[in-house]
Scaffold this motif. Structure first.
Motif, short mmCIF file in Angstrom:
data_model
loop_
_atom_site.label_atom_id
_atom_site.label_comp_id
_atom_site.label_asym_id
_atom_site.label_seq_id
_atom_site.Cartn_x
_atom_site.Cartn_y
_atom_site.Cartn_z
N ASP A 114 0.11 54.35 -23.33
CA ASP A 114 -0.79 53.96 -24.40
C ASP A 114 -1.49 55.23 -24.86
O ASP A 114 -2.64 55.49 -24.55
N GLN A 115 -0.71 56.05 -25.58
CA GLN A 115 -1.16 57.40 -25.81
C GLN A 115 -2.27 57.50 -26.86
O GLN A 115 -2.09 57.14 -28.01
N ARG A 116 -3.40 58.02 -26.42
CA ARG A 116 -4.49 58.29 -27.34
C ARG A 116 -4.82 59.78 -27.19
O ARG A 116 -5.59 60.16 -26.32
N VAL A 134 2.37 60.16 -33.27
CA VAL A 134 1.70 58.92 -32.88
C VAL A 134 1.20 58.28 -34.17
O VAL A 134 0.94 58.97 -35.14
N PRO A 135 1.11 56.95 -34.19
CA PRO A 135 0.69 56.30 -35.44
C PRO A 135 -0.71 56.75 -35.88
O PRO A 135 -1.59 56.95 -35.04
N ASP A 136 -0.86 56.92 -37.19
CA ASP A 136 -2.16 57.29 -37.73
C ASP A 136 -3.09 56.09 -37.70
O ASP A 136 -2.65 54.96 -37.87
N GLY A 209 -9.90 61.78 -54.42
CA GLY A 209 -10.48 60.48 -54.65
C GLY A 209 -10.13 59.49 -53.56
O GLY A 209 -10.70 58.41 -53.50
N GLY A 210 -9.21 59.86 -52.73
CA GLY A 210 -8.89 59.01 -51.59
C GLY A 210 -8.06 57.82 -51.98
O GLY A 210 -8.25 57.20 -53.01
N ALA A 211 -7.09 57.55 -51.20
CA ALA A 211 -6.25 56.39 -51.43
C ALA A 211 -5.95 55.79 -50.06
O ALA A 211 -5.17 56.33 -49.31
N PRO A 212 -6.63 54.72 -49.74
CA PRO A 212 -6.55 54.23 -48.38
C PRO A 212 -5.26 53.46 -48.08
O PRO A 212 -5.29 52.30 -47.73
N LYS A 213 -4.14 54.12 -48.27
CA LYS A 213 -2.90 53.47 -47.91
C LYS A 213 -2.56 53.90 -46.50
O LYS A 213 -1.83 54.87 -46.26
N ALA A 214 -3.13 53.20 -45.61
CA ALA A 214 -3.15 53.67 -44.23
C ALA A 214 -1.78 53.64 -43.56
O ALA A 214 -1.52 54.37 -42.63
N THR A 215 -0.93 52.77 -44.04
CA THR A 215 0.34 52.64 -43.35
C THR A 215 1.27 53.81 -43.62
O THR A 215 2.16 54.09 -42.85
N ARG A 216 1.02 54.47 -44.75
CA ARG A 216 1.90 55.59 -45.06
C ARG A 216 1.44 56.86 -44.39
O ARG A 216 0.27 57.06 -44.11
#
Lengths: 513, 206
Positions: A114-116, A134-136, A209-216
């Motif tokens: 469970d890598q952090r 590791v996933p963002d 301006g930020g684009a909260p597309k977190a999955t990408r």
């Protein structure tokens, strides 16, 4: 994964011993079935489980939980430090704050199951290199959100710096500006360069301006939505890496130079900025104020101490700078004939003295294509006039002209790289007239490859053949062999001349762009 | 016919690094949008420096890299730990905590390497590189390509060991290495020790 190394936390031995002593538990305080750290000669600290406590003999019978070994220890002489009940994201809230506690916390969080990789101590972020992707985390947890609940991540550091700068928060020493600094340090291979990239990508996205597309992936984010400058900034990385990074024994992509980047921002009162476009979770009023809007206006890069000796010499198992291999593997047929490049790294002394010539999972030819693209994206070789204000609306001719300039700049770089490779193959013989001192050596006749290599260098640099040869062999004075040693050679002014000539040639190329 | 030590070995790295510098300069020049207002912009600086490294034998490069790291750590300690505590005192905030002791090993290392007040590695190196510069050609020639130690390097090493014998973090090497090696211990525990070979150190420093 590299184990966290406890020695790094050591301070002066006396104070260190003193600190440990202060935290030592007396035998009366040791709990049966309790877990403790005790020092170990090679493993630094080990976790032991207390089986029996004998207060009369002052002996404590413990079991080493990792190695299943049983031993008797004297708590008066061996410090027992209590193990923490759980791990913490922010180590300031560790229940028992001591050296083994910190190491153990980092180690447990870096555990593969469970890598952090990230942990913090207040506003210092500690990364244990996971050596894989590791996933963002969710980007919206950082942009315009209350940071108290954000997980430890380089984005947290970047966001904090961005806010403090935008809000004009002055540092505690009351310095006039609200400039911020992020220092990334660590051992070779710790992941500094990658962390730097994560931070840069975030700040670019943030500024845009930020684009909260977190999955990408964040890199995909800026590629699609970044403005010109963001893209230039992020594309400058592959260029620096190709020219200044190399594979070392510890790290396939080790930066062989230091780097300081200044990202310059200006505050804008208009524009749709992150705070206003994002659903702000508990964002304070300050976060919504226009003051938070800051736009990336420019960047400067300074580099320090490139390990230039690597050009000629590498430890076995390491490589020369990436760009040299990439050029040999990836240049087009046209380029290869222009630069007189054979396709084999074995052909070059500088690339073949080390047994390592390729990197696992890295295609040098492909990287060369990326390098070319990066040069084009950054627009190296262009001046500000070339942009003519609005790049989107210019004519086909203008566009063509720009492409031509960029290609020429790239060509100059490949020429310089190829010349270095060719000159590496030029060997010398001692000349008959050595004692006269003037021309102590000649281009090797016995080594059939020496002359062609020199010619190739001449061709790639576009300099006068005689002058180059003369510079290579002039001012070489033979020192007589002393006390049975082999005679040796040295040269005096010649280094500078040679450097100047080559530099001028490169500069000339560059100026013609 | 004897193989000659190629001076290109000192030139080519220079050529390469000049090219690198040129690219970096151009990159930097490229990423400034001409800010019309001309007012100084706020910035976020990101510093990504080389990490500590130590090989079987180390050169001036490693000495400088590790020195840079130590200086940075010392600066950080000063800026964060000392300044913060001074601020507490200045504002009359009392804490139950005892004064946090700043890790002195870093500043000891920095002092060993670069102190201007007392003897330090840089100081001795400075003196000797001046000497090496003006040393007779014979002396330099005698060194040549070999990994042997020249007279001046021997003197440098002797001087270094003599002057810094008692300095913190300066470790005496095993006898066999004493003529061409000095050791800097970056941490007490011995995980970060650097053996510096003085061969080429002087020439690199000139």
């Amino acid at each position: 994964m590299s184990k966290a190394r406890g020695g790094e936390f050591h301070s002066n031995e006396d104070t260190h011993a003193h600190k440990i002593k202060a935290q030592m538990l007396s035998i009366d305080n040791l709990a049966t079935k309790g877990l403790y750290f005790v020092p170990h000669p090679t493993r630094l600290w080990v976790k032991v489980l207390v089986e029996r406590v004998d207060t009369k003999k002052m002996r404590c019978h413990v079991r080493d939980v990792e190695e299943e070994a049983e031993l008797d220890l004297d708590p008066r002489r061996v410090p027992f430090l209590p193990v923490n009940p759980s791990t913490c994201e922010d180590m300031t809230s560790l229940y028992h704050l001591h050296e083994p506690g910190i190491i153990d916390n980092l180690e447990q969080r870096a555990d593969l199951r469970d890598q952090r990789p990230y942990t913090r101590i207040a506003n210092v972020l500690i990364a244990v290199n996971p050596l894989r992707r590791v996933p963002d985390p969710d980007q919206s947890a950082f942009m315009g959100s209350a940071l108290a609940y954000a997980p430890p991540h380089p984005w947290l550091i970047a966001e904090t710096a961005f806010r403090q700068m935008s809000l004009g928060i002055r540092s505690i020493d009351k310095a006039r500006s609200s400039n911020q600094s992020i220092v990334i340090s660590g051992e070779s291979g710790a992941g500094k360069t990658e962390t730097c990239k994560i931070i840069l990508a975030y700040l670019c996205t943030r500024s845009a301006g930020g684009a909260p597309k977190a999955t990408r992936r964040s890199s995909a984010l800026w590629r699609e939505e970044g403005t010109g400058l963001d893209r230039q900034l992020l594309d400058s990385n592959p260029i620096l890496e190709a020219l200044g990074n190399a594979k070392t024994l510890r790290n396939d992509n080790s930066s062989r130079f230091g780097k300081f980047m200044k990202l310059k921002f200006s505050r804008t009162k208009t524009g749709t900025m992150a705070a206003t476009t994002l659903p702000s979770k508990g964002g304070s009023a300050a976060l919504l104020s226009p003051a938070l809007a800051a736009r990336l206006m420019g960047a400067t890069i300074e580099t320090y101490l490139l390990e230039r000796s690597r050009v000629i010499e590498q430890t076995d198992g390491e490589r020369n700078f990436h760009a040299l291999y990439q050029l040999v593997a990836g240049s087009s047929a046209h380029e290869a004939s222009q630069l007189v490049l054979p396709r084999k790294t074995e052909s070059f002394q500088f690339l073949s003295s080390s047994s390592c010539r390729t990197i696992e999972n890295v295609d040098d030819a492909h990287r060369f294509a990326e390098l070319r693209a990066a040069f084009a994206n950054v627009g190296l070789g262009l001046t500000h006039e070339d942009y003519g204000g609005a790049p989107v609306h210019d004519s086909v001719a203008q566009k063509k002209e720009r492409q031509r300039k960029v290609a020429r700049y790239f060509e100059a770089i490949t020429r310089a790289l190829a010349a270095v490779l060719h000159l590496g193959n030029v060997t010398f013989d001692a000349a008959e007239t050595a004692e006269s001192g003037d021309r102590a050596c000649v281009i090797s006749e016995t080594d059939g490859a020496a002359r062609p290599a020199l010619n190739a260098a001449v061709a790639t640099l576009g300099v006068d053949a005689d002058r180059l040869e003369d510079l290579l062999i002039r001012h070489r004075i033979q020192a007589p062999g002393i006390a049975g040693r082999k005679p040796s050679y040295y040269c005096k002014e010649h280094d500078k001349d040679m450097a100047r000539l080559t530099r001028d040639a490169i500069a000339k190329e560059a100026r013609r762009l | 016919m004897k193989e000659i030590v190629l001076p290109r070995h000192s030139t080519l790295p220079q050529v390469y690094s000049r090219m690198f510098d040129a690219v970096v300069t151009d990159l930097g020049g490229h990423m400034m949008t001409g800010d019309a207002t001309g007012s100084p912009l706020d910035f976020i600086g990101v510093l990504d420096i080389f990490g500590f490294e130590s090989f079987a034998r180390n050169d001036l490069e490693q000495l400088l890299i590790n020195f840079a790291n130590e200086s940075l750590q010392a600066t950080f300690n000063r800026a964060v730990l000392v300044a913060e505590q001074e601020l507490y005192v200045a504002e009359g905030i009392s804490t139950d905590l005892e004064k946090i002791e700043v890790d002195e090993s870093t500043s000891m290392c920095v002092a060993l390497i670069s102190s201007r007040k007392g003897d330090s590695i840089f100081r001795v190196l400075d003196e000797f590189s001046k000497m090496a510069k003006s040393a007779s050609d014979d002396d330099k020639q005698a060194k040549g390509d070999g990994r042997q130690v020249s007279e001046i390097e021997k003197r440098f090493c002797r001087d270094l060991h003599y002057k810094l014998k008692k300095a913190n973090r300066f470790v005496t090497p095993p006898k066999k290495d004493i003529l061409d090696t000095f050791i800097v211990a970056y941490r007490q525990s011995g995980v970060a020790v650097m053996m510096c070979s003085i061969v080429n150190l002087l020439l690199s420093a000139t």
